[in-house]
Design an enzyme around this catalytic site. Structure first.
Site, PDB file in Angstrom:
ATOM      1  N   LYS A 206      29.645  63.511 -34.202  1.00 46.01           N
ATOM      2  CA  LYS A 206      29.378  63.803 -32.796  1.00 46.01           C
ATOM      3  C   LYS A 206      30.100  65.082 -32.348  1.00 46.01           C
ATOM      4  O   LYS A 206      30.820  65.696 -33.130  1.00 46.01           O
ATOM      5  CB  LYS A 206      29.742  62.590 -31.934  1.00 46.01           C
TER       6      LYS A 206
HETATM    7  C1  LIG Z   1      26.189  57.567 -32.454  1.00 43.00           C
HETATM    8  C2  LIG Z   1      25.500  56.862 -31.362  1.00 43.00           C
HETATM    9  C3  LIG Z   1      25.983  55.659 -30.818  1.00 43.00           C
HETATM   10  C4  LIG Z   1      27.114  54.890 -31.434  1.00 43.00           C
HETATM   11  O1  LIG Z   1      28.316  55.561 -31.492  1.00 43.00           O
HETATM   12  P1  LIG Z   1      29.513  54.929 -32.334  1.00 43.00           P
HETATM   13  O2  LIG Z   1      30.715  55.665 -31.823  1.00 43.00           O
HETATM   14  O3  LIG Z   1      29.231  55.206 -33.770  1.00 43.00           O
HETATM   15  O4  LIG Z   1      29.570  53.479 -32.023  1.00 43.00           O
HETATM   16  C5  LIG Z   1      25.351  55.128 -29.722  1.00 43.00           C
HETATM   17  N1  LIG Z   1      24.266  55.726 -29.189  1.00 43.00           N
HETATM   18  C6  LIG Z   1      23.756  56.850 -29.682  1.00 43.00           C
HETATM   19  C7  LIG Z   1      22.583  57.482 -29.014  1.00 43.00           C
HETATM   20  C8  LIG Z   1      24.338  57.454 -30.809  1.00 43.00           C
HETATM   21  O5  LIG Z   1      23.797  58.552 -31.338  1.00 43.00           O
END
Ligand SMILES: *Cc1c(COP(=O)(O)O)cnc(C)c1O
Length: 388
Positions: free
Chosen positions: A184
Site C-alpha cells: 500500500k
Molecule cells: C488491501 C486492502 C484491504 C485490506 O487491507 P489489510 O491491511 O491487508 O487488511 C481492504 N480493502 C482494500 C480495498 C484493499 O485493497
C-alpha cells in the site's frame, strides 16, 4: 528488452525506517506503546480526524468500525463488488449481509444510483471504496446516508493521502479504514488505521481492539495497579506493535513526496497511453479539490481492436520482464458470493464486463525513468503485435 524483472510493486523503505525500528527493538517496550500513541496523534493531525486507532490491518479496522456501529445479524451493508475480499468479509464476521453494488464504468467506483436502488429497511451502512486511490465522491454519499439515516464506513485502503472535494479522506465520514500492508501507499509491513469522528464509536472500537478490556496494557503500565482490568465485552486482538508504529511515523512524513512520485508516473503513462485505440486510461479526479493517491494505475483493454485477451497480455508483459496485476476479480464472481447469495455474472453487469479487461501496471516511488519507459515500450510492443 530489459534484463532484470521489474516487479509489480516494491516498497520504499529507507535508512530512517530501519533506524526507527532498531531504536524500538533496543528499547524496553516493543508492543503498543509510545510509538503507536505518537503515530495515532500524527496520523489524526494529518487527515484532521478527531480520533485515530492504530490496528494490525485494515481488515481489523473495518471489523472494528462496523462492530462499533452496532451492525449485526439481519443487517445489510452496501459494498461495491469491485473490491478486495476484506471489504465484504468483515460484514460477514458480524453475521450481517453484504449487498453487492455495481460500479460506475468510468471511475470503477461504487455506482450511486445502483446503491440507492439497493437500500432496504435493513440497510445499516454503506462502504465506499476509494479504488486505486481515486476518491469516491463523498459529498454525494454523505447526502444519501443522511437522507436514509445510514452509517458510512470508508474503505480507504488505497486512499492515503487523498482528498474528496477538498477534505482529507479520514476526516469526512464517521469511520475510515486505512491499510499499511506491504504493497500500500505507506507501509508498516502489516498494519492499519481507523479514524473516527464520534467519541462513542472511538470508545467502543478502542476497547474491542484489545479483548474488550476497559484499559489496555500501555495505559495501565504507569498506574498503581497495572495488573487490574475489567473485561466488558468479548473483544479482539487487533493492536499495532511499536515496531510497526515507529516505521509508520517515518512513512507518514514521506507520504506526500511518495504520492507525488506516483502521480508523475501516472501522468507519464497517461501521456503515452492516452492515444492508444486499444487502451482505456484510468479516470482522474472527478471534482474540484479531489486529491488522488495513485496507489494503482489500471488500464482496460479494448478487445474489439485486439487479438489478445487480458490474461495473455499479462503473460506477454512478464515475458518482457514487466510485472503486472489485476484489481480485481469482482466479489460476485467468487464461489462464496455465488453459492451463498446466488449472485450471477449478469447481476452486476458493469463489473463483470470490466473484470476480464482490466489490469494494473507498476507504479511506485522507487521506479526509475528507465523502468517506466520500459513499461511503456513493452505495452506498445504487445499492442502492435496483437493489433487486429
Ligand atoms: C488491501 C486492502 C484491504 C485490506 O487491507 P489489510 O491491511 O491487508 O487488511 C481492504 N480493502 C482494500 C480495498 C484493499 O485493497
Amino acid at each position: 528488452m530489459r534484463e532484470s524483472f521489474l516487479p509489480f510493486h516494491r516498497q520504499s523503505i529507507g535508512d530512517e525506517e530501519i533506524e526507527s525500528v532498531v531504536r524500538v527493538l533496543r528499547s524496553p517496550w516493543v508492543t503498543s506503546g509510545p510509538e503507536v500513541d505518537a503515530f495515532e496523534k500524527e496520523f489524526a493531525a494529518y487527515v484532521g480526524a478527531k480520533h485515530a486507532l492504530a490496528v494490525n490491518s485494515c481488515t481489523a479496522a473495518l471489523h472494528l468500525a462496523l462492530e462499533a456501529m452496532g451492525i449485526g445479524g439481519g443487517d445489510e451493508v452496501l459494498v461495491p463488488t469491485m473490491t478486495f475480499a476484506a471489504s465484504a468479509e468483515t460484514v460477514l464476521y458480524l453475521k450481517a449481509r453484504p449487498v453487492l453494488v455495481d460500479i460506475d464504468p468510468h471511475s470503477l467506483l461504487m455506482d450511486l444510483r445502483d446503491a440507492e436502488a439497493k437500500i432496504s429497511s435493513k440497510t445499516k451502512a454503506i462502504m465506499p471504496v476509494h479504488v486505486a486511490g481515486l476518491p469516491s465522491a463523498m459529498p454525494a454519499w454523505i447526502e444519501l446516508a443522511k437522507v436514509r439515516n445510514i452509517q458510512l464506513v470508508e474503505d480507504a485502503a488505497h486512499a492515503f493521502p487523498a482528498k474528496s472535494s477538498g477534505r482529507w479522506i479520514g476526516s469526512i465520514s464517521n469511520a475510515t479504514c486505512f491499510s499499511f500492508y506491504a504493497t500500500k501507499t505507506i507501509t508498516t509491513g502489516e498494519g492499519g488505521m481507523l479514524t473516527l469522528n464520534s467519541d462513542a464509536h472511538y470508545r467502543r472500537a478502542k476497547r474491542m481492539r484489545s479483548h474488550g478490556l476497559d484499559r489496555d496494557v500501555w495505559s495501565r503500565s504507569g498506574s498503581q495497579d497495572p495488573w487490574r482490568y475489567d473485561i466488558v465485552s468479548p473483544g479482539f486482538k487487533y493492536n499495532m506493535t511499536d515496531i510497526a508504529g515507529a516505521m509508520g511515523r517515518v512513512q507518514l512524513r514521506k507520504a506526500e513526496e511518495m504520492r507525488q512520485k506516483r502521480q508523475e508516473i501516472a501522468a507519464f503513462y497517461n501521456a503515452h497511453f492516452g492515444n492508444c485505440e486499444a487502451l482505456e486510461c484510468p479516470a482522474s479526479n472527478q471534482a474540484a479539490g479531489d486529491l488522488h493517491s495513485w496507489h494503482l494505475y489500471t488500464l482496460r483493454l479494448r478487445p474489439e481492436v485486439l487479438r489478445i485477451e487480458r490474461d495473455q497480455f499479462i503473460r506477454e508483459l512478464k515475458n518482457r520482464n514487466i510485472g503486472a496485476s489485476v484489481h480485481w476479480i469482482p466479489l460476485h464472481l467468487h464461489t462464496l458470493y455465488r453459492e451463498r447469495f446466488g449472485y450471477t455474472p449478469e447481476a452486476l453487469p458493469q463489473a463483470t464486463g470490466i473484470s476480464s479487461r482490466i489490469f494494473s501496471l507498476p507504479i511506485y516511488p522507487d521506479m526509475s525513468e528507465r523502468d517506466r519507459l520500459d513499461v511503456v515500450e513493452a505495452v506498445h510492443l504487445i499492442l502492435q503485435t496483437f493489433k487486429r
